[in-house]
Design a protein around this motif. Structure first.
Motif, mmCIF file in Angstrom:
data_model
loop_
_atom_site.group_PDB
_atom_site.id
_atom_site.type_symbol
_atom_site.label_atom_id
_atom_site.label_comp_id
_atom_site.label_asym_id
_atom_site.label_seq_id
_atom_site.Cartn_x
_atom_site.Cartn_y
_atom_site.Cartn_z
ATOM 1 N N ALA A 167 0.825 -1.208 0.000
ATOM 2 C CA ALA A 167 0.000 0.000 0.000
ATOM 3 C C ALA A 167 0.854 1.251 0.000
ATOM 4 C CB ALA A 167 -0.927 -0.007 1.216
ATOM 5 N N ALA A 168 0.410 2.258 -0.774
ATOM 6 C CA ALA A 168 1.127 3.538 -0.849
ATOM 7 C C ALA A 168 0.156 4.612 -1.312
ATOM 8 C CB ALA A 168 2.299 3.418 -1.815
ATOM 9 N N ASP A 169 0.380 5.839 -0.847
ATOM 10 C CA ASP A 169 -0.485 6.925 -1.308
ATOM 11 C C ASP A 169 -0.073 7.340 -2.720
ATOM 12 O OD1 ASP A 169 1.803 8.549 -1.084
ATOM 13 O OD2 ASP A 169 1.326 9.030 1.006
ATOM 14 N N LYS A 170 -0.886 8.254 -3.294
ATOM 15 C CA LYS A 170 -0.647 8.654 -4.680
ATOM 16 C C LYS A 170 0.717 9.301 -4.861
ATOM 17 C CE LYS A 170 -5.485 9.284 -6.031
ATOM 18 N NZ LYS A 170 -6.484 10.224 -6.591
ATOM 19 N N GLU A 171 1.127 10.085 -3.879
ATOM 20 C CA GLU A 171 2.410 10.764 -3.983
ATOM 21 C C GLU A 171 3.562 9.779 -4.002
ATOM 22 O OE1 GLU A 171 4.996 14.143 -1.567
ATOM 23 O OE2 GLU A 171 2.853 13.913 -1.158
ATOM 24 N N GLU A 172 3.470 8.763 -3.139
ATOM 25 C CA GLU A 172 4.531 7.749 -3.097
ATOM 26 C C GLU A 172 4.530 6.913 -4.371
ATOM 27 O OE1 GLU A 172 6.101 4.054 -0.274
ATOM 28 O OE2 GLU A 172 4.505 5.383 0.432
ATOM 29 N N GLU A 187 -2.541 2.118 -8.722
ATOM 30 C CA GLU A 187 -2.958 3.225 -7.870
ATOM 31 C C GLU A 187 -2.903 2.854 -6.397
ATOM 32 O OE1 GLU A 187 -6.793 4.456 -9.082
ATOM 33 O OE2 GLU A 187 -6.137 5.279 -11.011
ATOM 34 N N GLU A 188 -3.089 1.572 -6.087
ATOM 35 C CA GLU A 188 -3.103 1.123 -4.690
ATOM 36 C C GLU A 188 -1.704 1.004 -4.082
ATOM 37 O OE1 GLU A 188 -4.769 -0.249 -7.083
ATOM 38 O OE2 GLU A 188 -6.864 0.160 -6.553
ATOM 39 N N GLY A 189 -0.682 0.800 -4.926
ATOM 40 C CA GLY A 189 0.669 0.608 -4.390
ATOM 41 C C GLY A 189 1.568 -0.083 -5.402
#
Length: 412
Positions: free
Chosen positions: A107-112, A384-386
């Motif tokens: 999992a990661a946010d959009k920025e990451e 998009e999720e990671g």
């Protein structure tokens, strides 16, 4: 049948063959190759029969070395076919699996996620997109590491065999301070030759210079048994040796040196002169004063003896002379010189293209080893999720990516 196929392409079988070939190569480097039979009788009196029985005097052309090399080529061919077949089958599967790693993504946010994409783009990774998932391939050439290693080794063995069996071989003797001139104008100059080193140990070493038609020179190089010198297409080996006698003939204040061969007749008028018979390495004087000539020896001629027939005024007489002795026959004065030791050289000319291809095959093998060990492929699945990092050894990519993300975060 499958068991035989599996055995012949197995790593264990290849390692066994490599081990046996290595043993043969070590023997071939320790025992002089393709020398005269008497060489082995002289220097290996306790083992020469075993050497002949095992063909160790020409081990690289023996039937068993050829069989071992052929089996190793078969093993490498099967390995290469197996690996390229496996690659063509498994590489698309690996991409397909990566495209379906969306649910298992870290999992990661959009920025990451965007930062991960930027880093992968900077790495010049190849990418493939499907259903909102992008698969980045890092070290894509690493897929071919194992295949290239086996292919390079196979080509190296085949071309090494070509370099061994295709050369034109020339066996020639050459006196010190003289040169052999080959058909293409190449010269092999023999500066000196010695039978023994400074300690008295037999070492049979020549100092030579190879001069190519274009003017390039090897410079003075020492060659000995199994230690040749080479330049361009040529390699020159120390093959054998000999000792030759000579006389200096004087007439009317002019002199000339003549190398002697059995049955040479030296004369000014065709009637009076000396008929050379043989140069003997030494002699033994018995209690009765009778002299017995030594017919053969190894190494230096300790007490050389010239045997010849004196032809004078229609009569002939068998005589002996020693280095330094002089003899006048008619208008000629002969001085018997110290015998000169000379090398017998084996000159190999290998087709130029074989050497180039051999270098290319070695580079292919080296590249394959590098790719297999240090550039193993890694797939990074990004959605998009990671993202997910896949591959046989993904740790290095994961560490580099985490360091980049951490540095970027601290910068922001």
């Amino acid at each position: 049948m499958k068991k035989f196929y599996a055995f012949f392409r197995s790593m264990a079988f290849g390692i066994i063959l490599l081990g046996l070939i290595t043993v043969c190569s070590v023997i071939g480097s320790l025992i002089p190759q393709n020398a005269e039979a008497m060489t082995y009788v002289r220097y290996y009196p306790d083992f020469y029969q075993i050497i002949f029985a095992l063909q160790a005097d020409h081990i690289f052309t023996s039937w068993y070395f050829i069989v071992l090399s052929a089996l190793l080529c078969l093993n490498l061919t099967l390995c290469s076919v197996t690996r390229i077949t496996s690659l063509l089958k498994n590489k698309p599967k690996a991409y397909e699996n990566a495209l379906h790693m969306k649910k298992q993504a870290q999992a990661a946010d959009k920025e990451e996620v965007q930062a991960v994409r930027e880093w992968l783009e900077k790495q010049h990774c190849r990418k493939e997109e499907k259903d909102g998932v992008t698969v980045y391939s890092r070290n894509d050439a690493g897929w071919y590491g194992s295949f290239l290693t086996h292919l390079g080794l196979l080509l190296t063995i085949l071309l090494f065999g070509a370099a061994m069996y295709l050369p034109v071989i020339i066996d020639e003797s050459c006196m010190p301070k003289e040169a052999l001139t080959l058909d293409d104008g190449t010269k092999v100059y023999v500066d000196s030759f010695r039978i023994e080193d400074d300690t008295g140990r037999l070492d049979f070493t020549s100092t030579i210079n190879i001069i190519l038609p274009d003017g390039r020179e090897s410079g003075l190089k020492e060659i000995s048994v199994n230690h040749p010198a080479g330049l361009g297409q040529y390699k020159v080996y120390q093959q054998t040796y000999g000792t030759k006698g000579s006389v200096t003939a004087e007439r009317n204040g002019k002199s000339e040196r003549f190398w002697l061969e059995p049955q040479d007749f030296l004369s000014a008028d065709g009637k009076n002169g000396i008929w050379f018979d043989m140069l003997y390495p030494g002699y033994i004087t018995g209690p009765d004063g009778k002299t017995t000539l030594i017919e053969s020896t190894s190494g230096h001629y300790e007490n050389p003896v010239y045997v010849f027939t004196l032809m004078e005024n229609g009569s002939s007489e068998m005589m002996m002379a020693f280095p330094g002795d002089t003899l006048e026959v008619g208008e000629l004065k002969f001085t018997f010189d110290e015998p000169t030791e000379y090398p017998g050289l084996r000159i190999k000319k290998t087709p130029h293209m074989v050497n180039i291809l051999l270098l290319v095959s070695f580079l292919i093998m080296t590249a394959g080893i590098y790719l297999a060990m240090f550039a193993q492929p890694v797939l990074v699945s990004v959605s998009e999720e990671g993202y997910s990092i896949l591959g046989p050894k993904p740790e290095g990519t994961r560490i580099e990516l985490n360091q980049y993300l951490k540095k970027r975060k601290n910068t922001l």
